[in-house]
Every structure is written in structure tokens, then in C-alpha cells.
Design a protein around this motif. Structure first.
Motif, PDB file in Angstrom:
ATOM      1  N   ALA A  66      29.947  67.960  29.315  1.00 15.20           N
ATOM      2  CA  ALA A  66      28.927  68.323  30.310  1.00 15.20           C
ATOM      3  C   ALA A  66      28.151  69.547  29.849  1.00 15.20           C
ATOM      4  CB  ALA A  66      29.583  68.605  31.660  1.00 15.20           C
ATOM      5  N   SER A  67      26.826  69.467  29.962  1.00 19.83           N
ATOM      6  CA  SER A  67      25.963  70.627  29.730  1.00 19.83           C
ATOM      7  C   SER A  67      25.251  70.933  31.039  1.00 19.83           C
ATOM      8  CB  SER A  67      24.920  70.330  28.655  1.00 19.83           C
ATOM      9  OG  SER A  67      25.539  70.140  27.410  1.00 19.83           O
ATOM     10  N   THR A  68      24.948  72.194  31.264  1.00 19.16           N
ATOM     11  CA  THR A  68      24.277  72.545  32.512  1.00 19.16           C
ATOM     12  C   THR A  68      23.434  73.805  32.336  1.00 19.16           C
ATOM     13  OG1 THR A  68      24.576  73.094  34.863  1.00 19.16           O
ATOM     14  CG2 THR A  68      26.265  73.899  33.357  1.00 19.16           C
ATOM     15  N   SER A  69      22.401  73.877  33.147  1.00 18.39           N
ATOM     16  CA  SER A  69      21.622  75.100  33.268  1.00 18.39           C
ATOM     17  C   SER A  69      21.157  75.190  34.707  1.00 18.39           C
ATOM     18  CB  SER A  69      20.440  75.102  32.300  1.00 18.39           C
ATOM     19  OG  SER A  69      19.581  74.013  32.556  1.00 18.39           O
ATOM     20  N   VAL A  70      20.691  76.373  35.078  1.00 20.74           N
ATOM     21  CA  VAL A  70      20.186  76.553  36.441  1.00 20.74           C
ATOM     22  C   VAL A  70      18.956  77.454  36.334  1.00 20.74           C
ATOM     23  CG1 VAL A  70      21.701  78.521  36.987  1.00 20.74           C
ATOM     24  CG2 VAL A  70      20.842  77.079  38.822  1.00 20.74           C
ATOM     25  N   ALA A  71      17.909  77.111  37.087  1.00 20.81           N
ATOM     26  CA  ALA A  71      16.663  77.867  36.945  1.00 20.81           C
ATOM     27  C   ALA A  71      16.071  78.200  38.307  1.00 20.81           C
ATOM     28  CB  ALA A  71      15.653  77.058  36.137  1.00 20.81           C
ATOM     29  N   LEU A  72      15.537  79.423  38.386  1.00 17.45           N
ATOM     30  CA  LEU A  72      14.715  79.800  39.544  1.00 17.45           C
ATOM     31  C   LEU A  72      13.290  79.409  39.188  1.00 17.45           C
ATOM     32  CD1 LEU A  72      16.131  83.415  40.040  1.00 17.45           C
ATOM     33  CD2 LEU A  72      16.757  81.352  41.328  1.00 17.45           C
ATOM     34  N   LEU A  73      12.676  78.599  40.019  1.00 16.27           N
ATOM     35  CA  LEU A  73      11.324  78.112  39.717  1.00 16.27           C
ATOM     36  C   LEU A  73      10.372  78.463  40.852  1.00 16.27           C
ATOM     37  CD1 LEU A  73      12.077  74.400  38.615  1.00 16.27           C
ATOM     38  CD2 LEU A  73      11.886  76.407  37.141  1.00 16.27           C
ATOM     39  N   GLN A  74       9.152  78.844  40.462  1.00 17.94           N
ATOM     40  CA  GLN A  74       8.078  78.961  41.461  1.00 17.94           C
ATOM     41  C   GLN A  74       7.068  77.874  41.111  1.00 17.94           C
ATOM     42  OE1 GLN A  74       7.110  82.807  43.049  1.00 17.94           O
ATOM     43  NE2 GLN A  74       8.131  83.821  41.354  1.00 17.94           N
ATOM     44  N   ARG A 113      20.468  71.887  36.625  1.00 21.85           N
ATOM     45  CA  ARG A 113      20.352  70.783  35.666  1.00 21.85           C
ATOM     46  C   ARG A 113      21.753  70.391  35.185  1.00 21.85           C
ATOM     47  NH1 ARG A 113      16.799  74.467  33.036  1.00 21.85           N
ATOM     48  NH2 ARG A 113      14.743  74.392  33.955  1.00 21.85           N
ATOM     49  N   PHE A 114      21.942  69.096  34.947  1.00 19.39           N
ATOM     50  CA  PHE A 114      23.275  68.604  34.592  1.00 19.39           C
ATOM     51  C   PHE A 114      23.119  67.399  33.674  1.00 19.39           C
ATOM     52  CE2 PHE A 114      27.208  66.161  35.809  1.00 19.39           C
ATOM     53  CZ  PHE A 114      28.134  67.109  35.406  1.00 19.39           C
ATOM     54  N   CYS A 115      23.949  67.342  32.646  1.00 24.75           N
ATOM     55  CA  CYS A 115      23.950  66.177  31.747  1.00 24.75           C
ATOM     56  C   CYS A 115      25.386  65.924  31.320  1.00 24.75           C
ATOM     57  CB  CYS A 115      23.076  66.460  30.522  1.00 24.75           C
ATOM     58  SG  CYS A 115      23.094  65.123  29.323  1.00 24.75           S
ATOM     59  N   HIS A 116      25.911  64.747  31.684  1.00 25.81           N
ATOM     60  CA  HIS A 116      27.313  64.439  31.409  1.00 25.81           C
ATOM     61  C   HIS A 116      27.405  63.150  30.616  1.00 25.81           C
ATOM     62  CE1 HIS A 116      31.368  62.796  32.610  1.00 25.81           C
ATOM     63  NE2 HIS A 116      31.669  63.961  32.096  1.00 25.81           N
ATOM     64  N   LEU A 117      28.239  63.167  29.559  1.00 22.82           N
ATOM     65  CA  LEU A 117      28.301  62.014  28.663  1.00 22.82           C
ATOM     66  C   LEU A 117      29.535  61.144  28.913  1.00 22.82           C
ATOM     67  CD1 LEU A 117      27.141  63.835  25.413  1.00 22.82           C
ATOM     68  CD2 LEU A 117      25.776  62.473  27.001  1.00 22.82           C
ATOM     69  N   GLY A 118      30.345  61.478  29.902  1.00 19.75           N
ATOM     70  CA  GLY A 118      31.489  60.637  30.256  1.00 19.75           C
ATOM     71  C   GLY A 118      31.058  59.591  31.275  1.00 19.75           C
ATOM     72  N   THR A 119      32.000  59.108  32.066  1.00 15.55           N
ATOM     73  CA  THR A 119      31.655  58.082  33.056  1.00 15.55           C
ATOM     74  C   THR A 119      30.875  58.716  34.206  1.00 15.55           C
ATOM     75  OG1 THR A 119      33.627  58.434  34.383  1.00 15.55           O
ATOM     76  CG2 THR A 119      33.812  56.837  32.551  1.00 15.55           C
ATOM     77  N   PRO A 120      30.014  57.918  34.863  1.00 16.53           N
ATOM     78  CA  PRO A 120      29.289  58.449  36.025  1.00 16.53           C
ATOM     79  C   PRO A 120      30.239  58.961  37.109  1.00 16.53           C
ATOM     80  CG  PRO A 120      28.297  56.401  35.298  1.00 16.53           C
ATOM     81  CD  PRO A 120      29.537  56.583  34.477  1.00 16.53           C
ATOM     82  N   ASP A 121      31.376  58.291  37.299  1.00 20.50           N
ATOM     83  CA  ASP A 121      32.332  58.750  38.322  1.00 20.50           C
ATOM     84  C   ASP A 121      32.849  60.151  38.012  1.00 20.50           C
ATOM     85  OD1 ASP A 121      32.063  56.468  39.684  1.00 20.50           O
ATOM     86  OD2 ASP A 121      34.016  55.599  39.136  1.00 20.50           O
TER      87      ASP A 121
END
Ligand SMILES: Cc1cc2nc3c(=O)[nH]c(=O)nc-3n(C[C@H](O)[C@H](O)[C@H](O)COP(=O)(O)OP(=O)(O)OC[C@H]3O[C@@H](n4cnc5c(N)ncnc54)[C@H](O)[C@@H]3O)c2cc1C
Length: 453
Positions: free
Chosen positions: A236-244, A264-272
Motif C-alpha cells: 500500500a502507498s498513500t499520501s494526503v494533501a490539503l487542497l484549495q 490518496r491510496f493505492c493497494h496492490l493486494g486484493t480489494p477486500d
């Protein structure tokens, strides 16, 4: 178009344009609309031979050489340089059996993703598939699968590069190991890469995307993310951003013209498994929009949802060794919803996993051992434009107590040679300098990340 009698320029098959040519402005324009490049000449290279001729011409006439593919990394005006524009060199060839891609200097990640997807393969592109493969990879290349597979540069097998003597060299681990080490992380300081071969990964789908929260949940989401992100597996990779966000009709209705927090999230295992991992973050606050789902890899831009049209911006990045509560508080004090911040985006990315592991073939990529990346960007338009650079720098200063020793050159923003030098640890920096001096003794190449002499 201007006609040249110079032997090198006359041998170039692509267009050679001066500022007087009507096509010049379009040829040199980059993604950062705040910068109007002003090279003395731009060569629209079509072959390695064109690139070599441009380099020889520049060396002979005492001009520096810059290179541009998409202009996503444009940080200064490239005054008086000979600019090699590689956008016409966009060939992409996939070898399914070897799981590799061989691409020319001007190819974008979108072209590679689309060519690889029918084979069930994927490259290690970054947040936006409009970015150029070579510029990104020579700076390391940190993307949504990086915690599982490492930097894009870690997967490079070989490349062709034109060095300051105008010679095209085929370089790999065995043939010129120093240059092979240095180009993977050293940006354009060593020469102009005209072709690159790298490994692809057997990834056809991912579970990911973005969850948007209202700005008043910023403290809860950022503090929650700080505790949650480091518990994730490497899949799993993730980031978080404050956006205007602007009131752009192209944006989903709940987001238009709002300040939001974008997980933001990106996971390469099963969706569950991905859903289970993401559950604690989804529970933190009601979502304005939840766009996380299982998707084909070709939809990978959905993770970051980066802008795709050029804008006038100023950016600044730093890396952190740790992210304690106090660091999140410092970030919120500078750029949170109550800070009156002019910044359009402030992003925290989780590093670690395969990013931190030395690849089989070591390279000059910096920032490998940092734990988090912070990247801030502001649009240089409207009444807050002048406050953008100052606030971006103030954020970096406020986070200094937790700074890592090395940085990510791709996400650094405009920087002088001294700041660039601090992005590498002293051993790698000295080795990089030595190799750069050997291949470019006169400092011919004007990289957007300039190594100090
Ligand atoms: C919207 C956006 C999203 C981004 N996302 C990420 C991300 O997720 N991860 C990440 O790591 N980076 C990211 N970046 C940074 C990006 O990787 C760098 O700016 C990169 O340099 C862009 O390469 P380019 O070829 O597209 O840009 P260009 O402006 O064309 O090139 C930038 C620089 O790359 C080098 N370069 C380009 N072509 C060559 C060549 N043929 N030979 C040698 N050097 C060359 C040169 O130093 C050149 O000045 C992002 C940038 C933007 C604007």
C-alpha cells in the motif's frame, strides 16, 4: 524557419528554431506557465544523431545545453542555452517476454502505460502520467507503487546518453558502471539520455483512488494519517494533501471551489484487503467524495488526480525523517484551513518499504532513507500570488526540526546549487560530482537540478 549553414546544425533532421521563428514559443513552452523559456536556439531532435549534433554545436559556440521533454520540470528560463526538445522522440517498445520497455527520450508515462497494459504489465510512473519518462526516472521517480517496487530508477537496465563530447554511449551495469550509477538520480548533469530500457511489473489492476474530506476535518485526518500510514504493508502507498480547489466545472460537484483534504491510496493486494486497510481512515470523518475502487492500472491517475493543464506555479519540497504530532501541528499552523495560506496544495507522502531498500544495482537516487515527503505548490495568479513563494519556504523552514538528511530531487522545486547539494548524502554527492566532472568537465549541461562544481 531559419536556415543554418553551420555543419552540425545543418545535419539536424528536426527543426532548429530561433526566437524569431513563429513556432519557437510553442516549442519551448513548459508545464509551468510562470516561466517563459528563453534559450538562444531550440533543436527539435528526432534522433540520437540530432541530439549529438546539438551538443557539439553548443560546445563549439560556448553555450550551455538544456533538455526538455514535457516541461513538467521547468524551474528557470534556460537563458541563452541550446535547448534540446525531445518531444518528437516518443517511441515505446514493449518486450513482453522480458517484461521490459525501451522508450525514447520524449515519451510520457501515458504512452508507456497504454503500451504495457495489454500485456498485463505496468511501469513505475508517478502521480501524473503526463510527466516524461526520462526526466522523472533520472530524478529517481517516486510513484504510487513505490513502496512495493522502489523508485523507477531502480528498474533501469540500460540507456543511451549523449555526453558533453558529443558522443552517444550505450551504458549499463557492465559497460561504464560509473555513468550508469550517476545518471539514475543525477538528472541531466551527465548528458542527454536519448533512450532508456527498464523493467515492467506484472500489475494489471489496483485498489485505490482518493477520498475527499471537508477542510474542517483537516486536523483529524492529518493526525489520523500520521498514525495510520506507517502501519501499512509495502503493498500500500498513500499520501494526503490539503487542497484549495478552483470552481472548475471539470471537477466533481462536491469539490468545486472548496478547500478539502484529499487522501490518496493505492493497494496492490486484493480489494477486500485494501478496503480493510483503508477502513480506519474512512471512519475519521464523513467523505465529500469517496472515489476509491478496484481499477485497471491504466486508471492510475485517479490516485492523485493531478492537474493536466499548464498553470503558473511555484513549488517547494522537503523530506522528513519522522512525522510526530508536533510536525503535523507545524504544517497545519502554516498551511491548514485557518492559516490563510495561499498554497493550492500541500502534500504528505509516505515513503519507506521498497523505497528504502538499496536496489540490486545501486544508483545515485537521493532521499531513499527519508520517511515522508512534503511537497507544497501555489498558483502564481490572483491576489495571493506574491505570497506563494514566501509561504512555501516558511513551511519548509517550520518543518526543519524533523527534516531528513537527504531529499527527493524530483520534488524539490527551484533550488540553487547549495540546496541541490544537500539533497544527497556526502558520499554520493562527492561521487556524483566526480563523475559529472569526468564526463562534463566544462559544465556544458544546464540541468534543472544543478550540481555544484
Ligand atoms: C504534475 C506533476 C506531477 C509530478 N509527479 C511526480 C511524482 O509523482 N514523482 C516524482 O518523482 N516526480 C514527480 N514530478 C516531478 C517530475 O518527475 C520532474 O519534474 C521531471 O523532471 C519531469 O520530467 P519531464 O521530462 O516531464 O519534464 P521536463 O521539464 O521536460 O524535464 C525536466 C528535467 O528532467 C531532465 N531531463 C529531461 N529529459 C532528459 C533527458 N533526455 N536526458 C537527461 N535529463 C533529462 C532535465 O534535467 C530536465 O531539466 C511531477 C511533476 C509535475 C509537474
Amino acid at each position: 524557419m531559419t536556415t543554418f549553414v553551420d555543419t552540425d546544425l545543418a545535419s539536424i533532421a528536426g527543426p532548429v528554431l530561433t526566437p524569431a521563428d513563429p513556432a519557437f514559443a510553442d516549442e519551448v513552452a513548459g508545464f509551468n506557465a510562470a516561466i517563459r523559456p528563453s534559450p538562444s536556439l531550440v533543436v527539435g531532435a528526432t534522433t540520437t544523431g540530432d541530439v549529438a549534433a546539438a551538443v557539439r554545436f553548443a560546445a563549439r559556440t560556448g553555450r550551455r545545453v538544456a533538455v526538455q521533454a514535457t516541461g513538467h520540470g521547468l524551474v528557470d528560463a534556460l537563458d541563452g542555452t541550446v535547448l534540446v526538445s525531445t518531444r518528437r522522440m516518443a517511441g515505446v517498445a514493449i518486450d513482453r517476454a522480458e517484461r521490459t520497455a525501451r522508450v525514447q527520450a520524449g515519451a510520457t508515462w501515458r504512452q508507456v502505460i497504454d503500451a504495457a497494459a495489454p500485456h498485463g504489465l505496468a511501469p513505475l510512473n508517478g502521480s501524473s502520467s503526463g510527466v516524461g519518462v526520462v526526466g522523472y526516472t533520472t530524478g529517481g521517480g517516486l510513484g504510487p507503487m513505490a513502496r512495493r517496487f522502489g523508485f523507477a530508477a531502480d528498474h533501469v537496465r540500460r540507456f543511451t546518453i549523449v555526453t558533453a563530447d558529443g558522443v552517444a554511449r550505450d551504458v549499463d551495469e557492465r559497460c561504464d558502471p560509473d555513468l550508469f550509477w550517476a545518471v539514475r538520480g543525477g538528472k541531466a548533469n551527465l548528458g542527454i539520455v536519448t533512450g532508456i530500457e527498464f523493467g515492467l511489473l506484472p500489475v494489471a489492476r489496483f485498489y485505490g483512488g482518493g477520498v475527499f474530506f471537508a477542510a474542517d476535518a483537516a486536523a483529524a485526518v492529518l493526525h489520523g494519517w500520521r498514525a495510520w500510514a506507517p502501519t501499512l504493508p509495502d503493498d500500500a502507498s498513500t499520501s494526503v494533501a490539503l487542497l484549495q480547489l478552483p470552481p472548475d466545472p471539470a471537477l466533481p460537484e462536491p469539490l468545486r471551489g472548496r478547500s478539502v483534504v484529499h487522501l490518496r491510496f493505492c493497494h496492490l493486494g486484493t480489494p477486500d484487503e485494501g478496503e480493510r486497510l483503508l477502513a480506519p481512515m474512512r471512519a475519521l470523518a464523513p467523505a465529500l467524495l469517496d472515489a476509491v475502487a478496484e481499477m485497471p492500472y491504466a486508471a492510475i491517475d485517479a490516485v492523485h488526480m493531478d492537474p493536466t493543464t499548464p498553470m503558473p506555479v511555484r513549488d517547494r519540497g522537503i523530506t522528513l525523517a519522522t512525522l510526530p504530532t508536533e510536525a503535523v501541528d507545524a504544517l497545519l499552523a502554516q498551511t491548514g484551513p485557518d492559516a490563510g495560506s495561499p498554497l493550492t496544495m500541500v502534500e504528505l507522502r509516505l515513503l519507506g518499504g521498497a523505497i528504502a531498500r538499496e536496489p540490486l544495482s545501486p544508483n545515485a537516487v537521493s532521499g531513499r532513507h527519508a520517511a515522508f515527503s512534503v511537497y507544497a505548490l501555489g498558483v502564481l495568479a490572483g491576489p495571493t500570488a506574491t505570497a506563494v513563494p514566501q509561504r512555501a519556504d516558511a513551511l519548509a523552514a517550520a518543518l526543519q526540526p524533523w527534516a531528513a538528511g537527504e531529499g527527493l530531487v524530483n520534488l524539490l522545486g527551484p533550488a540553487d546549487a547549495e540546496l541541490v547539494a544537500r539533497q544527497w548524502g556526502s558520499r554520493d554527492r562527492d561521487r556524483l560530482r566526480r563523475i559529472a566532472r569526468r564526463y562534463d568537465p566544462a559544465g556544458l549541461f544546464a540541468a534543472n537540478v544543478p550540481l555544484p562544481a
